[in-house]
Design a protein around this motif. Structure first.
Motif, mmCIF file in Angstrom:
data_model
loop_
_atom_site.group_PDB
_atom_site.id
_atom_site.type_symbol
_atom_site.label_atom_id
_atom_site.label_comp_id
_atom_site.label_asym_id
_atom_site.label_seq_id
_atom_site.Cartn_x
_atom_site.Cartn_y
_atom_site.Cartn_z
ATOM 1 N N VAL A 170 0.858 -1.179 0.000
ATOM 2 C CA VAL A 170 0.000 0.000 0.000
ATOM 3 C C VAL A 170 0.896 1.231 0.000
ATOM 4 C CG1 VAL A 170 -1.909 -1.166 1.133
ATOM 5 C CG2 VAL A 170 -0.171 -0.014 2.528
ATOM 6 N N ALA A 171 0.325 2.386 -0.346
ATOM 7 C CA ALA A 171 1.140 3.569 -0.606
ATOM 8 C C ALA A 171 2.048 3.946 0.565
ATOM 9 C CB ALA A 171 0.246 4.742 -0.978
ATOM 10 N N ARG A 172 1.508 3.930 1.787
ATOM 11 C CA ARG A 172 2.337 4.371 2.918
ATOM 12 C C ARG A 172 3.517 3.434 3.142
ATOM 13 N NH1 ARG A 172 -2.358 2.322 5.045
ATOM 14 N NH2 ARG A 172 -2.175 0.552 6.501
ATOM 15 N N THR A 173 3.304 2.120 2.945
ATOM 16 C CA THR A 173 4.398 1.160 3.110
ATOM 17 C C THR A 173 5.418 1.314 1.997
ATOM 18 O OG1 THR A 173 2.845 -0.384 4.144
ATOM 19 C CG2 THR A 173 4.947 -1.279 3.403
ATOM 20 N N ALA A 174 4.953 1.541 0.768
ATOM 21 C CA ALA A 174 5.866 1.747 -0.352
ATOM 22 C C ALA A 174 6.725 2.988 -0.138
ATOM 23 C CB ALA A 174 5.079 1.862 -1.650
ATOM 24 N N ASP A 252 -11.056 -0.048 -7.759
ATOM 25 C CA ASP A 252 -11.016 1.139 -6.908
ATOM 26 C C ASP A 252 -9.594 1.463 -6.459
ATOM 27 O OD1 ASP A 252 -13.727 1.513 -7.079
ATOM 28 O OD2 ASP A 252 -14.179 0.479 -5.194
ATOM 29 N N PHE A 253 -8.782 0.423 -6.239
ATOM 30 C CA PHE A 253 -7.418 0.622 -5.761
ATOM 31 C C PHE A 253 -6.367 0.311 -6.833
ATOM 32 C CE2 PHE A 253 -9.865 -0.161 -1.878
ATOM 33 C CZ PHE A 253 -9.497 0.940 -1.123
ATOM 34 N N ALA A 254 -6.817 0.038 -8.059
ATOM 35 C CA ALA A 254 -5.914 -0.266 -9.176
ATOM 36 C C ALA A 254 -4.933 -1.369 -8.811
ATOM 37 C CB ALA A 254 -5.168 0.985 -9.638
ATOM 38 N N ARG A 255 -5.464 -2.507 -8.357
ATOM 39 C CA ARG A 255 -4.575 -3.579 -7.929
ATOM 40 C C ARG A 255 -5.241 -4.948 -8.065
ATOM 41 N NH1 ARG A 255 -4.931 -1.988 -1.495
ATOM 42 N NH2 ARG A 255 -6.717 -3.300 -0.932
ATOM 43 N N ILE A 256 -4.396 -5.950 -8.305
ATOM 44 C CA ILE A 256 -4.764 -7.347 -8.127
ATOM 45 C C ILE A 256 -4.603 -7.664 -6.647
ATOM 46 C CG2 ILE A 256 -3.973 -9.711 -8.501
ATOM 47 C CD1 ILE A 256 -5.489 -8.860 -10.870
ATOM 48 N N ASN A 287 -1.006 -7.675 -2.485
ATOM 49 C CA ASN A 287 -1.534 -6.723 -3.450
ATOM 50 C C ASN A 287 -0.522 -6.588 -4.572
ATOM 51 O OD1 ASN A 287 -3.900 -5.864 -1.976
ATOM 52 N ND2 ASN A 287 -2.538 -4.705 -0.635
ATOM 53 N N SER A 288 -0.992 -6.324 -5.760
ATOM 54 C CA SER A 288 -0.095 -5.981 -6.855
ATOM 55 C C SER A 288 -0.678 -4.755 -7.553
ATOM 56 C CB SER A 288 0.077 -7.145 -7.827
ATOM 57 O OG SER A 288 1.081 -6.845 -8.778
ATOM 58 N N HIS A 289 -0.270 -3.582 -7.041
ATOM 59 C CA HIS A 289 -0.770 -2.333 -7.596
ATOM 60 C C HIS A 289 -0.186 -2.093 -8.991
ATOM 61 C CE1 HIS A 289 -1.452 -1.694 -3.253
ATOM 62 N NE2 HIS A 289 -2.441 -0.923 -3.635
ATOM 63 N N LYS A 290 -0.992 -1.505 -9.832
ATOM 64 C CA LYS A 290 -0.571 -1.146 -11.174
ATOM 65 C C LYS A 290 -0.579 0.380 -11.288
ATOM 66 C CE LYS A 290 -0.513 -5.511 -11.617
ATOM 67 N NZ LYS A 290 0.782 -6.213 -11.457
ATOM 68 N N PHE A 291 0.328 0.905 -12.098
ATOM 69 C CA PHE A 291 0.585 2.339 -12.076
ATOM 70 C C PHE A 291 0.344 2.998 -13.428
ATOM 71 C CE2 PHE A 291 3.137 0.387 -8.772
ATOM 72 C CZ PHE A 291 2.927 1.224 -7.684
#
Length: 332
Positions: A170-174, A252-256, A287-291
């Protein structure tokens, strides 16, 4: 190649159990939505299963990133320059890492990985390909600042974070990880390290879901291996046969999202503590966020890195970004 045995920095108790692993599992299973950080998927068996995943037809990121590394070597050499200590966050791929090392003529290579045996195997494989390169494997949790070997402290450094691992967070951890990378690479001591990082891109959800739930079930075994690891290392009694792998796209979160779903009501123990799951309840494992270009740049800037160049494969599926540590500023 000079290959050291590695520096073990994992905090283990008197029984050899990784304290952080136990704490994360117990805390995660106690939440209303059970969740375990994705880094614990990568024990030796998990690391090997992931290597198998990268060869699957459905899993495009490795092929796309390899395409970039093969095509842009001269640009990497020009922008990065020779003689840097390459610090790879996660053991190097037998395909991708040599492509980078060949392109930029590094002064040393420091792979960091939490899986010690897999780390040393990867370092040994690199030793056959680069006989003149000093390699210093470090067994460590790279989610935190890592003390690098003394031999590389005076060298300019390039962080290498290939794949799409940054998207697991998640964003804060990244952002926290990107900041700890700055510290590991010497930015806090006034150096200006660089970071070459992979980020997967937003695309058709059907393509994404297939990549994380392949027809052969290799990704399912990768996910289920986490439950087996808990049973083995933490005295768990999870009925693995009563869990199934799922990997839906969350727009909603752009992620797998990868989950282990209970196929029936179950009860089990981990490290002496009792847990239950109702049928249909899940453990959120990855999670696997896509950008997009904008979201990738925003994340890097928040973590203290300024993007200086960006490359994609020909099909526009995946990106590699070269960034430079920004000057430390007081938080607003």
């Amino acid at each position: 190649m000079k290959t050291e045995q590695g520096i073990a920095l994992v905090d283990r108790d008197e029984d050899g159990v990784d304290r952080a692993f136990r704490e994360d599992v117990l805390a995660g299973l106690s939440q209303r939505q059970k969740a375990i950080p994705a880094r614990w998927l990568y024990d030796d068996a998990g690391s090997q299963l992931f290597e198998d995943i990268t060869d699957l037809e459905e899993y495009y990121p490795t092929r796309a990133e390899t395409e970039i590394l093969e095509a842009r070597g001269q640009e990497f050499a020009r922008l990065i320059g020779p003689g840097r200590a390459v610090v790879e966050f996660g053991s190097g791929s037998s395909v991708k890492t040599p492509l980078l090392l060949n392109a930029i003529a590094p002064g040393a290579y420091v792979p960091l990985d939490i899986s010690g045996d897999f780390l040393r195997q990867s370092a040994a494989a690199l030793s056959e390909k680069f006989p003149g390169l000093n390699v210093h494997p470090v067994e460590a949790d790279f989610m935190r600042e890592v003390a690098l070997p003394e031999d590389v402290l005076g060298m300019k450094k390039l962080g290498f974070f290939p794949g799409s691992t940054i998207g697991n967070m998640v964003a804060r951890t990244a952002v926290d990880l990107l900041r700890s990378m700055r510290a590991t690479l010497g930015a806090e001591e006034g150096e200006t390290p660089q970071l070459l990082i992979g980020m997967d891109l937003v695309k058709d959800p059907e393509v994404l879901e297939a990549a994380y739930d392949d027809a052969r079930g290799v990704t399912a075994q990768f996910n289920l291996n986490l439950a087996r690891r808990i049973n083995r290392e933490l005295g768990g009694t999870i009925p693995v046969e009563s869990l199934r792998h799922t990997a839906p796209w969350n727009d909603d979160f752009a992620r797998i999202e990868m989950h282990l779903e209970a196929t029936r009501d179950i009860a089990f123990k981990v490290a002496g503590r009792n847990f239950t799951m109702k049928r249909g309840e899940t453990i959120h494992t990855e999670n696997s966020h896509k950008f997009t270009r904008r979201s990738a740049n925003t994340l890097l800037l928040a973590g203290g890195w300024t993007p200086i160049e960006r490359w994609t494969d020909e099909a526009g599926r995946f990106s590699l970004i070269l960034a430079e540590a920004t000057e430390k500023r007081d938080a607003p």
